[in-house]
Write an enzyme that holds these catalytic residues in place. Structure first.
Site, mmCIF file in Angstrom:
data_model
loop_
_atom_site.group_PDB
_atom_site.id
_atom_site.type_symbol
_atom_site.label_atom_id
_atom_site.label_comp_id
_atom_site.label_asym_id
_atom_site.label_seq_id
_atom_site.Cartn_x
_atom_site.Cartn_y
_atom_site.Cartn_z
ATOM 1 N N SER A 57 0.961 -1.196 0.052
ATOM 2 C CA SER A 57 0.088 -0.028 -0.141
ATOM 3 C C SER A 57 0.822 1.278 0.013
ATOM 4 C CB SER A 57 -0.925 -0.076 1.164
ATOM 5 O OG SER A 57 -1.826 1.051 0.986
ATOM 6 N N ASP A 94 -9.942 -5.207 -3.976
ATOM 7 C CA ASP A 94 -9.443 -4.001 -3.212
ATOM 8 C C ASP A 94 -10.293 -3.147 -3.607
ATOM 9 O OD1 ASP A 94 -7.884 -2.127 -2.097
ATOM 10 O OD2 ASP A 94 -5.932 -3.163 -2.727
ATOM 11 N N HIS A 134 -7.573 -5.899 -0.053
ATOM 12 C CA HIS A 134 -6.144 -5.135 0.057
ATOM 13 C C HIS A 134 -5.307 -5.767 0.971
ATOM 14 C CE1 HIS A 134 -4.245 -1.159 -0.137
ATOM 15 N NE2 HIS A 134 -3.945 -1.039 1.002
#
Length: 260
Positions: free
Chosen positions: A98, A213, A241
């Site tokens: 991320s 996601d 995610h």
């Protein structure tokens, strides 16, 4: 073993160093607003396969120092560079999840892939981060009810079922951060872009991304794949995610194949 590395006057980062005698090294960069412990299910497995796993808490997160300044991609990449130099790492793989993926990209370009042999981007928040709308909402929640904000992140993080104890543990990771650093990274994800960095990446790059996601859409992984030379995209069809946990066996095996 865990220890602290000085990266700037008055700022020390916490480093978890597992199996330091191994010949192949993987450095893990966590996502916002978590810390190195999010990769527990990699640390449980990869060191026994012969890998040295290094987890770094960014400034303001986990066990690292919490200065009021320094929450832009350049400074965060410089922090990683300081750790790499201090530990004299060479020929290592950098794996960022991320926002950690965004920091990894900036490290590779700002520091000319110093010591780097491979790059792994995990649901990377790149080339863009938060939209204005999302950032404003998260910022308001962070500054007024941070536990509620973190619960909302957890609720949208995973595609697969997570137990209540797991949810509580995961929330706790996010709440270890300082409130001001949590807010500062939201602004960074809103304001900074990485489009011009991508063509400059020269090392082999593995891109992994959950197709479900909700925080960083899968289409961004496709954009990364198109923009980064010598990159390979592997979709994770049963993940949101959090593919590092949701499809951990597949992910760990991919790391093994990619790093060698």
């Amino acid at each position: 073993m865990g220890y602290f590395v000085n990266v700037e006057q008055g700022v020390n980062l916490f480093v978890e160093d597992i199996n330091p005698s191994a010949s192949k090294t993987i450095v893990f960069l966590h996502g916002w607003p978590l810390n190195h412990e999010q990769f527990e299910y990699q640390y449980d497995v990869l060191p026994s396969m012969g890998y040295r796993c290094i987890g770094i808490d960014w400034r303001g997160f986990g066990k690292s120092d919490r200065p009021i300044h320094g929450y832009n991609f350049d400074r965060l990449a410089d922090d990683i560079h300081a750790v790499v130099k201090s530990l004299q790492l060479t020929n290592f793989t950098l794996a960022g999840h991320s926002t950690g993926g965004a920091i990894a990209i900036r490290y590779a370009t700002r520091h000319n892939a110093y010591g780097l042999s491979r790059l792994i981007l995990i649901d990377a928040a790149a080339p863009t981060g938060f939209t204005q709308e999302t950032a404003n909402r998260l910022l308001t929640e962070t500054l007024n009810d941070r536990p509620k904000m973190m619960q909302g992140v957890t609720d949208t993080f995973f595609f697969q079922y997570i137990s209540a104890p797991f949810s509580n543990w995961f929330n706790g990771l996010g709440l270890q951060a300082a409130g001001w650093s949590t807010a500062a990274i939201i602004n960074t994800l809103r304001d900074e872009k990485l489009d011009t960095d991508l063509p400059k990446i020269t090392v082999p790059t593995l891109i992994v991304h959950g197709v479900h996601d909700k925080l960083v859409p899968f289409k961004q992984a496709q954009e990364l794949n198109e923009a980064i030379k010598n990159s390979h995209l592997v979709p994770f069809h049963y993940s949101g995610h959090g593919l590092f946990w949701e499809e951990r066996e597949k992910f760990n095996e991919l790391i093994k194949q990619f790093v060698g």
